[in-house]
Design a protein around this motif. Structure first.
Motif, PDB file in Angstrom:
ATOM      1  N   ILE A 211       0.950  -1.209  -0.060  1.00  0.00           N
ATOM      2  CA  ILE A 211       0.124   0.119   0.115  1.00  0.00           C
ATOM      3  C   ILE A 211       0.979   1.260   0.044  1.00  0.00           C
ATOM      4  O   ILE A 211       0.491   2.341  -0.833  1.00  0.00           O
ATOM      5  CB  ILE A 211      -0.837  -0.143   1.231  1.00  0.00           C
ATOM      6  N   MET A 212       1.590   1.195   0.829  1.00  0.00           N
ATOM      7  CA  MET A 212       2.527   2.637   0.981  1.00  0.00           C
ATOM      8  C   MET A 212       3.303   3.029  -0.274  1.00  0.00           C
ATOM      9  O   MET A 212       3.321   4.199  -0.826  1.00  0.00           O
ATOM     10  CB  MET A 212       3.556   2.414   2.171  1.00  0.00           C
TER      11      MET A 212
ATOM     12  N   ASP B 251      -8.504   0.476  -3.099  1.00  0.00           N
ATOM     13  CA  ASP B 251      -9.325   1.104  -1.950  1.00  0.00           C
ATOM     14  C   ASP B 251      -8.336   1.516  -0.770  1.00  0.00           C
ATOM     15  O   ASP B 251      -8.510   2.683  -0.186  1.00  0.00           O
ATOM     16  CB  ASP B 251     -10.257  -0.033  -1.340  1.00  0.00           C
ATOM     17  N   ALA B 252      -7.382   0.645  -0.618  1.00  0.00           N
ATOM     18  CA  ALA B 252      -6.347   0.928   0.455  1.00  0.00           C
ATOM     19  C   ALA B 252      -5.569   2.217   0.005  1.00  0.00           C
ATOM     20  O   ALA B 252      -4.828   2.619   0.865  1.00  0.00           O
ATOM     21  CB  ALA B 252      -5.499  -0.321   0.742  1.00  0.00           C
TER      22      ALA B 252
ATOM     23  N   VAL C 232      -5.988   5.076  -2.407  1.00  0.00           N
ATOM     24  CA  VAL C 232      -6.561   5.939  -2.912  1.00  0.00           C
ATOM     25  C   VAL C 232      -6.609   7.080  -1.963  1.00  0.00           C
ATOM     26  O   VAL C 232      -6.550   8.191  -1.944  1.00  0.00           O
ATOM     27  CB  VAL C 232      -7.552   6.125  -3.715  1.00  0.00           C
ATOM     28  N   GLY C 233      -6.942   6.717  -0.645  1.00  0.00           N
ATOM     29  CA  GLY C 233      -7.013   7.474   0.732  1.00  0.00           C
ATOM     30  C   GLY C 233      -5.736   8.260   0.831  1.00  0.00           C
ATOM     31  O   GLY C 233      -5.706   9.480   1.098  1.00  0.00           O
ATOM     32  N   ARG C 234      -4.623   7.669   0.573  1.00  0.00           N
ATOM     33  CA  ARG C 234      -3.268   8.080   1.080  1.00  0.00           C
ATOM     34  C   ARG C 234      -2.999   9.153   0.012  1.00  0.00           C
ATOM     35  O   ARG C 234      -2.585  10.168   0.198  1.00  0.00           O
ATOM     36  CB  ARG C 234      -2.367   7.084   1.099  1.00  0.00           C
TER      37      ARG C 234
ATOM     38  N   SER D  34      -5.102  10.972  -1.966  1.00  0.00           N
ATOM     39  CA  SER D  34      -6.038  12.076  -1.600  1.00  0.00           C
ATOM     40  C   SER D  34      -5.303  12.874  -0.728  1.00  0.00           C
ATOM     41  O   SER D  34      -5.245  14.090  -0.985  1.00  0.00           O
ATOM     42  CB  SER D  34      -7.125  11.692  -1.041  1.00  0.00           C
ATOM     43  N   VAL D  35      -4.761  12.575   0.485  1.00  0.00           N
ATOM     44  CA  VAL D  35      -4.214  13.286   1.531  1.00  0.00           C
ATOM     45  C   VAL D  35      -2.949  13.900   1.218  1.00  0.00           C
ATOM     46  O   VAL D  35      -2.622  15.202   1.230  1.00  0.00           O
ATOM     47  CB  VAL D  35      -4.040  12.446   2.751  1.00  0.00           C
ATOM     48  N   LYS D  36      -2.077  13.025   0.401  1.00  0.00           N
ATOM     49  CA  LYS D  36      -0.652  13.505   0.051  1.00  0.00           C
ATOM     50  C   LYS D  36      -0.872  14.949  -1.003  1.00  0.00           C
ATOM     51  O   LYS D  36      -0.333  15.818  -1.056  1.00  0.00           O
ATOM     52  CB  LYS D  36       0.095  12.499  -0.855  1.00  0.00           C
TER      53      LYS D  36
ATOM     54  N   TYR E 121     -12.724  13.109   4.005  1.00  0.00           N
ATOM     55  CA  TYR E 121     -11.359  13.885   4.409  1.00  0.00           C
ATOM     56  C   TYR E 121     -11.632  14.692   5.684  1.00  0.00           C
ATOM     57  O   TYR E 121     -10.848  14.700   6.477  1.00  0.00           O
ATOM     58  CB  TYR E 121     -10.744  14.996   3.334  1.00  0.00           C
TER      59      TYR E 121
ATOM     60  N   GLY F 262     -14.728   3.515   2.069  1.00  0.00           N
ATOM     61  CA  GLY F 262     -13.640   2.657   2.650  1.00  0.00           C
ATOM     62  C   GLY F 262     -12.440   3.483   2.474  1.00  0.00           C
ATOM     63  O   GLY F 262     -11.465   2.986   1.902  1.00  0.00           O
ATOM     64  N   MET F 263     -12.149   4.651   2.435  1.00  0.00           N
ATOM     65  CA  MET F 263     -11.181   5.655   2.120  1.00  0.00           C
ATOM     66  C   MET F 263     -10.723   6.259   3.356  1.00  0.00           C
ATOM     67  O   MET F 263      -9.588   6.732   3.420  1.00  0.00           O
ATOM     68  CB  MET F 263     -11.479   6.825   1.225  1.00  0.00           C
TER      69      MET F 263
ATOM     70  N   HIS G 178      -9.412   4.922   6.451  1.00  0.00           N
ATOM     71  CA  HIS G 178      -8.389   4.450   7.156  1.00  0.00           C
ATOM     72  C   HIS G 178      -7.160   5.054   6.304  1.00  0.00           C
ATOM     73  O   HIS G 178      -6.018   5.085   6.962  1.00  0.00           O
ATOM     74  CB  HIS G 178      -8.316   3.000   7.197  1.00  0.00           C
ATOM     75  N   GLY G 179      -6.968   4.970   4.797  1.00  0.00           N
ATOM     76  CA  GLY G 179      -5.983   5.450   4.177  1.00  0.00           C
ATOM     77  C   GLY G 179      -5.516   6.753   4.622  1.00  0.00           C
ATOM     78  O   GLY G 179      -4.431   7.136   4.769  1.00  0.00           O
ATOM     79  N   MET G 180      -6.590   7.642   4.635  1.00  0.00           N
ATOM     80  CA  MET G 180      -6.427   8.989   4.782  1.00  0.00           C
ATOM     81  C   MET G 180      -5.987   9.191   6.111  1.00  0.00           C
ATOM     82  O   MET G 180      -4.908   9.962   6.449  1.00  0.00           O
ATOM     83  CB  MET G 180      -7.763   9.955   4.712  1.00  0.00           C
TER      84      MET G 180
ATOM     85  N   GLU H 277      -2.054   8.307   6.232  1.00  0.00           N
ATOM     86  CA  GLU H 277      -1.339   9.306   5.644  1.00  0.00           C
ATOM     87  C   GLU H 277      -1.267  10.603   6.328  1.00  0.00           C
ATOM     88  O   GLU H 277      -0.166  11.180   6.429  1.00  0.00           O
ATOM     89  CB  GLU H 277      -1.901   9.707   4.127  1.00  0.00           C
TER      90      GLU H 277
ATOM     91  N   SER I  67      -6.082  -2.512   4.839  1.00  0.00           N
ATOM     92  CA  SER I  67      -7.504  -2.667   4.655  1.00  0.00           C
ATOM     93  C   SER I  67      -7.600  -3.684   3.462  1.00  0.00           C
ATOM     94  O   SER I  67      -6.705  -3.624   2.609  1.00  0.00           O
ATOM     95  CB  SER I  67      -8.029  -1.535   4.503  1.00  0.00           C
TER      96      SER I  67
END
Ligand SMILES: Cc1cc2nc3c(=O)[nH]c(=O)nc-3n(C[C@H](O)[C@H](O)[C@H](O)COP(=O)(O)OP(=O)(O)OC[C@H]3O[C@@H](n4cnc5c(N)ncnc54)[C@H](O)[C@@H]3O)c2cc1C
Lengths: 317, 245
Positions: free
Chosen positions: A68-69, A96-97, A99-101, A103-105, B93, B123-124, B126-128, B131, B139
């Motif tokens: 993921i990372m 899924d695991a 894209v959240g990261r 988004s924040v980056k 977010y 499902g976003m 946890h990743g946010m 980070e 996940s």
């Protein structure tokens, strides 16, 4: 509009859901794709058929395992360096695991379960499936960069494009990104993956036991389908957990979902209600699943399935 | 071992979904709210880990006062204290940022939550959160075993699973069979009333999305019934009417 598409591969082949994501990207702009880990140039060039102009390839072997990372790092770098406005990916366990990261980056708005092309006449609005398929929401993404994770069947697959050019994409990767060690990985060999499948044949408690799954598997084989099941079936270990469909399992949106010996509890329906067509085979004419079906047969699975399989074989021969 | 468990307050899985005010608001009428089923797995595992290793479980929800019964239920299940960030959870977010800011105030070895909420199914988060905190995130996690400062986890992947070894702290989006759902007992329910539930205000109001309008799917047409002795007719319909085979 410039679009970046994340391509996932499986056994050296581009996943069908990623080809759909490329088609989706091509419908809204000019597509550069990014893929990670070992895969042949020829396979990557074939992304052109689906609408990619160029494929960036981060070929570092360390990226073969979908961690993921490092994936979030590489895809973010590509998202920045290409100057793309939109990142499109098919929904998957890995995407899924990741894209959240991203988004924040990059401070990029993120929409998941996107089920249609965006509307861009006033702002950038996407339609997302919510409440596990029971409703939709139209969401405006307000940032310059945007990320869309699309559902299966959000768009028709495009197959008529010319070959894409392939370019190496090298990113210096810090060891700290590889802190998690994958110690083993188990995968069913040769099976059609459930979230990827155009057709799903799913069995419930009505099949009475794991020893009876042959009739489900035979039908799936004839149709080139994936197999699924209801929650009690995976709870009782008749079938592996990754086949569990529904509210608390995999949500599928195939062209055809065939439910056999499943009563159609609301939590099961939640995972299948965005299928294009649903066939229900159940011996109880009162089974709630019939209300959600397009075609239904009241009958004993052990009699109907072998007959249906033979008829399909004949028709598809 | 200090564990933060993030809880969503969502309509029961059997709820009929409807909207009001020209399809801009969720219709809460007659809807029962529950701890998100995936969060419930995360909570159950957190309580087991605490029972085995000692420590404390804190549950966190971003929501208005109406979510407090859901937090009390989490306390009854075995969490030690609760935090409510007093804001409507309007964007993933925004929620992730509040969680990360609360997490920074404590020393948590694990930050657990469901793999996704069952209202927006994004499902976003946890990743946010991972980070935002500079921590690894995983996940969907279906097995979580902790040994000292490291953990063995199993992630579901398409068509199978993978096992990983990772160091604490990290963020995990959980799903079954990580633990069995726990039903609160009488003692739990009684003690939940006096456990601390702290309300804090949001730290940041940044949002990246805005909801324009909700929609319900088009109603399904009537089912066509086919005689069990005439499976050829089904094949014909799939081929020539639905055109899916
Ligand atoms: C919070 C929560 C989340 C849940 N999440 C999920 C989920 O994600 N997925 C899910 O599936 N369930 C889920 N459930 C469980 C759900 O409520 C149902 O219990 C479950 O779906 C029932 O599974 P089933 O249809 O296989 O079994 P049953 O309800 O027992 O139905 C068996 C069906 O088989 C039929 N049958 C029996 N024999 C035959 C035969 N010989 N030929 C043909 N038909 C036959 C019967 O008529 C019956 O309709 C959840 C429940 C809760 C509370």
């Amino acid at each position: 509009m410039s679009v970046l598409v994340f391509i996932e591969t499986e056994d050296g082949k581009i996943k069908k859901s990623s080809r759909e994501a490329i088609s989706y990207g091509a419908a809204i702009g000019e597509v550069t794709a990014i893929t990670l880990g070992s895969v042949s140039n020829e396979e990557l060039a074939s992304a052109g058929a689906n609408g990619a102009t160029k494929v960036l390839h981060a070929a570092d072997e360390k990226l073969n395992a979908g961690l993921i990372m490092p994936y979030a790092e590489v895809i973010s770098k590509a998202f920045e360096s290409t100057g793309a406005e939109v990142l499109v990916t098919a929904k998957s366990s890995l995407a899924d695991a990741v894209v959240g990261r991203i988004s924040v980056k990059l401070g990029a708005a993120l929409a998941s379960n996107v089920s249609e092309l965006p509307k861009t006449d006033s702002g950038f609005v996407v339609k997302q499936s919510i409440y596990t398929g029971k409703a939709f929401v139209n969401t405006t993404l307000t940032t310059d960069k945007k990320i869309l994770a699309i559902k299966k069947n959000a768009i028709e697959l495009k197959t008529d494009g010319a070959a894409a050019s392939v370019e190496a994409f090298d990113v210096a990767l810090d060891d700290a990104l590889f802190g998690a060690k994958i110690t083993s990985s188990e995968k069913a060999e040769g099976d059609v993956l459930l979230p990827e499948a155009d057709i799903v044949v799913s069995g419930g408690r009505g099949l009475k036991g794991p020893e009876n799954w042959g009739i489900i598997e035979d039908l799936a084989k004839t149709l080139g389908a994936a197999t699924g099941c209801s929650k009690p079936v995976s709870d009782m270990d008749w079938r592996p957990h990754h086949e569990h469909v529904g509210q608390t399992g995999v949500k599928v949106s195939p062209s055809l979902y065939i439910a056999v010996g499943i009563s159609g509890a609301i939590q099961h329906l939640a995972g299948v209600n965005s299928s294009k067509f649903i066939v229900v085979i159940n011996k109880d004419e009162e089974a709630p699943f019939f209300k959600a079906a397009d075609y239904g047969i009241v009958g004993d699975a052990f009699e109907v399935l072998p007959k249906l399989n033979e008829a399909l074989k004949k028709a598809l021969a | 071992m200090n564990i933060l468990v993030c809880i969503t307050h969502v309509p029961d899985t059997t709820s009929r979904i409807a909207f009001t005010e020209n399809n801009t608001k969720f219709d809460k009428n007659g809807v029962q709210f529950i701890i998100g089923p995936y969060d419930d797995y995360a909570l159950a595992r957190a309580v087991e880990l605490k029972e085995a290793n000692g420590g404390k479980v804190t549950v966190l929800n971003v929501g208005k006062a109406e979510t407090e019964p859901t937090l009390r239920k989490a306390l009854a299940i075995g969490a030690d204290e609760a935090i409510r960030v007093n804001a409507f959870p309007s964007d993933s977010y925004f929620v992730a940022k509040q969680i990360a800011d609360v997490a920074k105030q404590g020393e948590y070895d694990l930050i657990l939550m469901g793999r996704e909420s069952i209202d927006f199914n994004g499902g976003m988060v946890h990743g946010m959160v991972g980070e935002l905190l500079g921590l690894p995130s995983f996940s969907p996690v279906m097995v979580l075993e902790v040994e000292g400062n490291s953990a063995k986890i199993t992630r579901e992947i398409e068509g199978g699973k993978e096992k990983l070894e990772v160091n604490l702290p990290f963020v995990a989006g959980c799903q079954e069979p990580i633990a069995e759902w726990k039903i609160p007992n009488m003692r739990g329910i009684m003690s939940a009333r006096t456990k601390p539930l702290n309300v804090v205000e949001p730290t940041d109001n940044t949002k990246l999305t805005e909801i324009a309008q909700y929609e319900l799917p088009a109603p399904k047409g009537a089912v066509k019934m086919i005689d069990a002795d005439n499976v050829e007719e089904l094949v014909n319909l799939l081929k020539n009417e639905a055109k899916v085979i």
